[in-house]
Write a protein that holds these residues in place. Structure first.
Motif, mmCIF file in Angstrom:
data_model
loop_
_atom_site.group_PDB
_atom_site.id
_atom_site.type_symbol
_atom_site.label_atom_id
_atom_site.label_comp_id
_atom_site.label_asym_id
_atom_site.label_seq_id
_atom_site.Cartn_x
_atom_site.Cartn_y
_atom_site.Cartn_z
ATOM 1 N N MET A 1 -14.992 -9.331 36.575
ATOM 2 C CA MET A 1 -16.376 -9.288 37.034
ATOM 3 C C MET A 1 -16.622 -10.383 38.057
ATOM 4 O O MET A 1 -16.137 -11.517 37.895
ATOM 5 C CB MET A 1 -17.345 -9.464 35.867
ATOM 6 C CG MET A 1 -18.798 -9.397 36.267
ATOM 7 S SD MET A 1 -19.881 -10.121 35.023
ATOM 8 C CE MET A 1 -19.426 -11.832 35.140
ATOM 9 N N ASP A 48 -10.659 -11.628 45.970
ATOM 10 C CA ASP A 48 -11.240 -11.740 44.630
ATOM 11 C C ASP A 48 -12.391 -12.729 44.580
ATOM 12 O O ASP A 48 -13.220 -12.683 43.666
ATOM 13 C CB ASP A 48 -10.169 -12.153 43.620
ATOM 14 C CG ASP A 48 -9.099 -11.089 43.452
ATOM 15 O OD1 ASP A 48 -9.407 -9.917 43.741
ATOM 16 O OD2 ASP A 48 -7.972 -11.439 43.046
ATOM 17 N N ARG A 312 -15.190 0.578 21.123
ATOM 18 C CA ARG A 312 -14.057 -0.332 21.115
ATOM 19 C C ARG A 312 -13.488 -0.491 19.707
ATOM 20 O O ARG A 312 -12.298 -0.720 19.537
ATOM 21 C CB ARG A 312 -14.478 -1.701 21.649
ATOM 22 C CG ARG A 312 -14.945 -1.693 23.093
ATOM 23 C CD ARG A 312 -15.283 -3.099 23.538
ATOM 24 N NE ARG A 312 -15.883 -3.146 24.855
ATOM 25 C CZ ARG A 312 -15.202 -3.247 25.987
ATOM 26 N NH1 ARG A 312 -13.886 -3.297 25.941
ATOM 27 N NH2 ARG A 312 -15.818 -3.287 27.152
ATOM 28 N N LYS A 368 -19.890 0.800 38.491
ATOM 29 C CA LYS A 368 -19.120 -0.206 39.217
ATOM 30 C C LYS A 368 -19.993 -1.391 39.606
ATOM 31 O O LYS A 368 -19.533 -2.540 39.596
ATOM 32 C CB LYS A 368 -18.515 0.432 40.466
ATOM 33 C CG LYS A 368 -17.681 -0.503 41.325
ATOM 34 C CD LYS A 368 -16.369 -0.844 40.690
ATOM 35 C CE LYS A 368 -15.471 -1.619 41.626
ATOM 36 N NZ LYS A 368 -14.175 -1.994 41.011
ATOM 37 N N PHE A 384 -18.132 -4.900 38.600
ATOM 38 C CA PHE A 384 -17.281 -4.868 37.418
ATOM 39 C C PHE A 384 -15.916 -4.293 37.790
ATOM 40 O O PHE A 384 -15.821 -3.368 38.613
ATOM 41 C CB PHE A 384 -17.913 -4.026 36.308
ATOM 42 C CG PHE A 384 -19.215 -4.574 35.791
ATOM 43 C CD1 PHE A 384 -19.226 -5.555 34.810
ATOM 44 C CD2 PHE A 384 -20.424 -4.125 36.284
ATOM 45 C CE1 PHE A 384 -20.416 -6.070 34.330
ATOM 46 C CE2 PHE A 384 -21.626 -4.618 35.813
ATOM 47 C CZ PHE A 384 -21.619 -5.599 34.840
ATOM 48 N N GLU A 385 -14.890 -4.837 37.162
ATOM 49 C CA GLU A 385 -13.549 -4.314 37.377
ATOM 50 C C GLU A 385 -13.419 -2.952 36.692
ATOM 51 O O GLU A 385 -14.246 -2.554 35.869
ATOM 52 C CB GLU A 385 -12.506 -5.282 36.819
ATOM 53 C CG GLU A 385 -12.543 -6.657 37.455
ATOM 54 C CD GLU A 385 -12.165 -6.638 38.927
ATOM 55 O OE1 GLU A 385 -11.443 -5.697 39.327
ATOM 56 O OE2 GLU A 385 -12.580 -7.549 39.663
ATOM 57 N N ASN A 386 -12.358 -2.239 37.059
ATOM 58 C CA ASN A 386 -12.126 -0.928 36.465
ATOM 59 C C ASN A 386 -11.934 -1.063 34.957
ATOM 60 O O ASN A 386 -11.129 -1.878 34.485
ATOM 61 C CB ASN A 386 -10.890 -0.270 37.091
ATOM 62 C CG ASN A 386 -11.104 0.069 38.552
ATOM 63 O OD1 ASN A 386 -12.238 0.301 38.980
ATOM 64 N ND2 ASN A 386 -10.029 0.094 39.324
ATOM 65 N N GLU A 387 -12.712 -0.279 34.225
ATOM 66 C CA GLU A 387 -12.666 -0.228 32.762
ATOM 67 C C GLU A 387 -13.004 -1.570 32.118
ATOM 68 O O GLU A 387 -12.659 -1.810 30.962
ATOM 69 C CB GLU A 387 -11.296 0.259 32.268
ATOM 70 C CG GLU A 387 -10.950 1.662 32.746
ATOM 71 C CD GLU A 387 -9.620 2.134 32.201
ATOM 72 O OE1 GLU A 387 -8.995 1.346 31.459
ATOM 73 O OE2 GLU A 387 -9.213 3.264 32.511
ATOM 74 N N GLU A 388 -13.687 -2.447 32.869
ATOM 75 C CA GLU A 388 -14.101 -3.713 32.271
ATOM 76 C C GLU A 388 -15.170 -3.488 31.207
ATOM 77 O O GLU A 388 -15.204 -4.190 30.184
ATOM 78 C CB GLU A 388 -14.625 -4.656 33.351
ATOM 79 C CG GLU A 388 -15.020 -6.024 32.841
ATOM 80 C CD GLU A 388 -15.446 -6.970 33.947
ATOM 81 O OE1 GLU A 388 -15.832 -8.124 33.631
ATOM 82 O OE2 GLU A 388 -15.402 -6.568 35.128
ATOM 83 N N LEU A 389 -16.035 -2.535 31.432
ATOM 84 C CA LEU A 389 -17.052 -2.195 30.447
ATOM 85 C C LEU A 389 -16.528 -1.249 29.375
ATOM 86 O O LEU A 389 -17.198 -1.042 28.365
ATOM 87 C CB LEU A 389 -18.270 -1.575 31.130
ATOM 88 C CG LEU A 389 -19.063 -2.496 32.058
ATOM 89 C CD1 LEU A 389 -20.180 -1.725 32.757
ATOM 90 C CD2 LEU A 389 -19.641 -3.667 31.287
ATOM 91 N N GLU A 427 -18.377 -17.026 34.521
ATOM 92 C CA GLU A 427 -18.224 -17.160 33.080
ATOM 93 C C GLU A 427 -19.505 -17.701 32.476
ATOM 94 O O GLU A 427 -20.234 -18.470 33.100
ATOM 95 C CB GLU A 427 -17.065 -18.102 32.744
ATOM 96 C CG GLU A 427 -15.700 -17.550 33.194
ATOM 97 C CD GLU A 427 -14.590 -18.515 32.872
ATOM 98 O OE1 GLU A 427 -14.905 -19.642 32.431
ATOM 99 O OE2 GLU A 427 -13.421 -18.146 33.058
#
Length: 584
Positions: A1, A48, A312, A368, A384-389, A427
């Motif tokens: 993220m 990044d 999850r 995204k 958000f990164e891929n599949e971060e959520l 963070e």
């Protein structure tokens, strides 16, 4: 993220009051105090460390005052076998509301070179004061708007006409939300009430039920059950009054329609007032089911991510028992909280993002990007990164709707005062703040006796201040409406019937775009600084799910009968001959 405030000239340094993502592409529309709507292309940078980029595409300049809200119509994709119009889809309309009461419907046009152009399609002029919020129906055929004139109006987007006017609020209506399943409309006002309208059709028009929304619930106060038996129950207001320094209280339904989140909440614990947001279960919309953790500032906006995610399985302290996870963002004046339905604590917190109040939230269709607008003239974009959520939840064949599968827990408040955000690494640092803490929900009691109160499948143990709810998933089979052809087979038997086919891949919108600007000059309306009216005459006993309303005389507008232009025979005067008399 990664993400942060994008330092570009969004609206000539004027406040950015609203924003929304296109339901198919990554186009972002923003509206501000400069009277314009701007379309931006959001993209990711390869580095990044850099923020997502926003590239200007076009401006929509037909409003004569500040644009307070804009929303794209939802995406409803159908593929039609026709050589002239191979695609019929929604998502091509944009509705915007501004000061003065004007609403404009914009329509997307694709030029011969493949570029995009948004043009004025219809103007909806009935509100007499500022429009603060609006929401489309799930099929894109209707929309509902909220205004400073204390009313909500349901519009027929195809005809550009008013369908129904919802009255009852005593002060500004600052937020409105349409149930994705089409059964309810919720409105939130600065008169400290939330009204739930239910659709009860009356008759049919052209073989279709004519919608008719009536007020079913009015939320005003709740009874806070005291743990001390000697102290009586205390009634407290659920929401902030008109002194809340915000024009917006943007509420939202979950994508599956199972629950509703209301911002602008407050709860009193002894002498302390805690800012909060309430979650309403679809099964019982007469009272809050869950209270979100307390924030240091008032909550002004809520927005759900349009994507549902798979469970999850790592968290056992979730507030919801759903077969999937829903993610939603909650914005205060200066902070952003992101929750999911599998954990009690927020999964993301950003604080100190802007120098002025946050005004709106938007999610991209693929989850995204998450965007915020602020009165300081800038917007924040979080990527958000891929599949971060998480993994997107796949529904095969049927649409699952789970109602009121909620478990309330008795824990302590969580505030953002002890949290630090490192924007360089994105963070969140939390000090002296347990991750599993949250605000104790108010116990909504029917009476002062400590007896279990049963409501549907929920059992509330007033003595332990806990609520346990059974998981009762409801499976609803959704059948897409047929697409009617322009000419029926009965009128032209030799014609071939057009058959709708479910779409697999949506068309990709062109990158380059040009705009045909149409100027419309309107008169502006001054907003009167009227004194707030009190709504204390109406109380809701949440435990009994009944509303008590004092006898208030209702004003009735009487329309006089039309006066005929022709005089009737009875009203015509009779002629009388006068004989002259000689006077000596």
């Amino acid at each position: 993220m990664r993400g942060g405030t994008v330092q570009i000239n969004w609206h000539d340094l004027q406040p950015v009051l609203t924003l929304d993502f296109h339901p198919v592409s990554r186009r972002l529309a923003t509206g501000g105090g400069d009277h314009d709507i701007k379309i931006w292309a959001i993209a990711s940078d390869d580095s990044d460390k850099k923020l997502p980029t926003a590239s200007y595409l076009s401006s929509l300049s037909s409003h004569s005052s500040a644009v307070n809200v804009l929303r794209f119509s939802p995406s409803v994709w159908l593929r039609v076998i026709d050589p002239i119009f191979p695609w019929l889809y929604a998502g091509e309309n944009l509705a915007s509301g501004s000061d003065g009461g004007g609403i404009i419907l914009w329509k997307l046009h694709i030029n011969d070179d493949g570029s995009e152009a948004w043009k004025v399609h219809k103007s909806l002029l009935f509100h007499c004061k500022d429009v603060l919020d609006l929401q489309w129906s799930s099929d894109g055929s209707f929309l509902v708007s909220a205004s400073v004139d204390n009313t909500c109006i349901i519009w027929d987007a195809n005809k550009g006409a008013m369908q129904q006017k919802l009255e009852g609020h005593l002060h500004y209506v600052q937020g409105v939300a349409w149930d994705p399943l089409g059964q309810y409309i919720a409105s939130l006002s600065s008169d400290r009430t939330c009204k739930i309208y239910a659709n009860k059709p009356q008759g049919k028009s052209k073989n279709m039920e004519k919608m008719n929304f009536v007020c079913q619930h009015t939320l005003v106060k709740a009874e806070l059950q005291s743990h001390d038996d000697s102290k009586p129950t205390v009634k407290t207001h659920l929401f902030h009054d008109e002194t809340l320094p915000s024009f917006f209280r943007r509420l939202a339904w979950s994508p599956d329609g199972s629950f509703l989140v209301l911002p602008g909440g407050q709860c009193k614990y002894s002498s302390e007032v805690v800012n909060t947001a309430y979650i309403m279960s679809r099964r019982d919309l007469s009272r809050p089911a869950i209270q979100l953790p307390g924030a240091s500032k008032a909550i002004v906006a809520v927005r759900f991510c349009p994507v549902l995610f798979s469970l999850r399985g790592s968290q056992s302290e979730g507030l919801f028992k759903l077969p999937y996870r829903a993610v939603f963002a909650v914005a205060t004046f200066n902070s952003l909280y992101v929750y999911d339905t599998e954990s009690a604590a927020p999964i993301l917190i950003h604080a100190g993002l802007h120098y002025a109040a946050i005004t709106d939230i938007a999610w991209s269709s693929d989850a995204k990007y998450l965007a915020l607008s602020s009165r300081d003239g800038y917007c924040t974009i979080i990527e958000f990164e891929n599949e971060e959520l998480g993994q997107p939840h796949v529904v095969s064949g049927k649409k699952e709707v789970t109602e009121a599968n909620v478990t309330c827990r008795n824990t302590k408040p969580l505030t953002v005062d002890s949290m630090e955000v490192d924007f360089g690494t994105s963070e969140v640092k939390m000090s002296a703040c347990p991750a599993d803490t949250m605000t104790t929900p108010p116990v909504l009691a029917k009476n002062s006796t400590l007896e279990p109160l049963k409501a549907d499948s929920m059992e509330v143990d007033l003595g332990a201040s806990k609520a346990k709810m059974e998981a009762n998933p409801v499976t609803v089979e959704v059948t897409p409406p047929p697409v009617s052809a322009k000419k029926s087979a009965s009128s032209n038997p030799t014609k071939k019937r057009i058959t709708p086919i479910a779409m697999t891949t949506p068309p990709v919108l062109a990158k380059n775009s040009t705009l045909g600007v149409k100027e419309v000059t309107k008169g502006t309306a001054a907003c009167e600084d009227a004194k707030p009216l009190k709504a204390d005459s109406m109380e809701v006993n949440v435990g009994a799910s009944k509303a008590k309303t004092e006898a208030n005389p209702a004003s009735v507008e009487v329309t006089p009968p039309p006066v005929s232009t022709k005089k009737s025979a009875s009203s015509k005067p009779t002629k009388k001959r006068i004989t002259p008399i000689a006077i000596n």
